[in-house]
Scaffold this motif. Structure first.
Motif, PDB file in Angstrom:
ATOM      1  N   LYS A   1       4.804   6.038  12.876  1.00 15.47           N
ATOM      2  CA  LYS A   1       5.303   6.397  11.551  1.00 15.47           C
ATOM      3  C   LYS A   1       6.801   6.148  11.488  1.00 15.47           C
ATOM      4  O   LYS A   1       7.332   5.714  10.465  1.00 15.47           O
TER       5      LYS A   1
ATOM      6  N   GLU B   1      -0.030   5.309  -0.786  1.00 15.99           N
ATOM      7  CA  GLU B   1      -0.665   5.743   0.463  1.00 15.99           C
ATOM      8  C   GLU B   1       0.384   6.341   1.393  1.00 15.99           C
ATOM      9  O   GLU B   1       1.561   5.972   1.341  1.00 15.99           O
ATOM     10  N   ARG B   2      -0.040   7.249   2.239  1.00 19.92           N
ATOM     11  CA  ARG B   2       0.883   7.932   3.137  1.00 19.92           C
ATOM     12  C   ARG B   2       1.293   7.045   4.312  1.00 19.92           C
ATOM     13  O   ARG B   2       0.463   6.325   4.877  1.00 19.92           O
TER      14      ARG B   2
ATOM     15  N   ARG C   1      -1.014   4.667  11.415  1.00 23.13           N
ATOM     16  CA  ARG C   1      -2.181   4.816  12.299  1.00 23.13           C
ATOM     17  C   ARG C   1      -3.106   3.603  12.154  1.00 23.13           C
ATOM     18  O   ARG C   1      -3.542   3.013  13.146  1.00 23.13           O
ATOM     19  N   GLU C   2      -3.389   3.223  10.910  1.00 23.55           N
ATOM     20  CA  GLU C   2      -4.300   2.093  10.662  1.00 23.55           C
ATOM     21  C   GLU C   2      -3.753   0.777  11.219  1.00 23.55           C
ATOM     22  O   GLU C   2      -4.493  -0.037  11.776  1.00 23.55           O
TER      23      GLU C   2
ATOM     24  N   ALA D   1       2.088   7.892   7.311  1.00 30.28           N
ATOM     25  CA  ALA D   1       1.415   8.259   8.566  1.00 30.28           C
ATOM     26  C   ALA D   1       0.027   7.617   8.652  1.00 30.28           C
ATOM     27  O   ALA D   1      -0.374   7.117   9.720  1.00 30.28           O
ATOM     28  N   ASP D   2      -0.700   7.622   7.542  1.00 33.54           N
ATOM     29  CA  ASP D   2      -2.035   7.013   7.539  1.00 33.54           C
ATOM     30  C   ASP D   2      -1.957   5.508   7.771  1.00 33.54           C
ATOM     31  O   ASP D   2      -2.738   4.937   8.536  1.00 33.54           O
ATOM     32  N   LEU D   3      -1.012   4.879   7.109  1.00 32.06           N
ATOM     33  CA  LEU D   3      -0.857   3.427   7.260  1.00 32.06           C
ATOM     34  C   LEU D   3      -0.405   3.076   8.675  1.00 32.06           C
ATOM     35  O   LEU D   3      -0.894   2.101   9.266  1.00 32.06           O
TER      36      LEU D   3
ATOM     37  N   ARG E   1       0.825  -1.212   0.000  1.00 36.47           N
ATOM     38  CA  ARG E   1       0.000   0.000   0.000  1.00 36.47           C
ATOM     39  C   ARG E   1       0.860   1.264   0.000  1.00 36.47           C
ATOM     40  O   ARG E   1       0.527   2.256  -0.644  1.00 36.47           O
TER      41      ARG E   1
END
Length: 103
Positions: free
Chosen positions: A36, A23-24, A30-31, A26-28, A18
């Motif tokens: 990070k 995809e970023r 968090r998920e 930071a977003d990954l 991903r």
């Protein structure tokens, strides 16, 4: 050696795919429930290597398309011969290494 990863190898694979898809981090992070920094430390070199190889493949395809059909055929034949030589060298090293270990 540090503590074990929160994520399984399969989860890291999914996260890497991903990240490579754009995809970023930071977003990954968090998920997936990791920091990070963890994502960056573990994957930044790997992601950069994959992107670099992808760019070189793209550049090679563009260069191949710029050649005439006859030149393309020659270039592809030469590349195949280089692969065959590299495979033969790898096999020779493996055989010699195996023989040395048997002594």
């Amino acid at each position: 050696m540090g503590r074990p990863s929160k994520l399984s190898p399969r989860a890291w694979q999914a996260l890497t795919a991903r990240l490579l898809a754009g995809e970023r981090a930071a977003d990954l992070a968090r998920e997936f429930g990791v920091s990070k920094a963890t994502v960056s430390e573990r994957l930044s070199a790997q992601v950069q290597a994959v992107r670099s190889v992808a760019q070189r493949l793209f550049d090679a395809e563009q260069a191949l398309c710029a050649l005439s059909p006859a030149e393309q055929a020659t270039a592809l034949r030469l590349a195949q011969e280089a692969r065959i030589r590299a495979d033969a060298e790898r096999i020779a090293v493996e055989v010699l290494t195996a023989r040395l270990w048997r002594r």
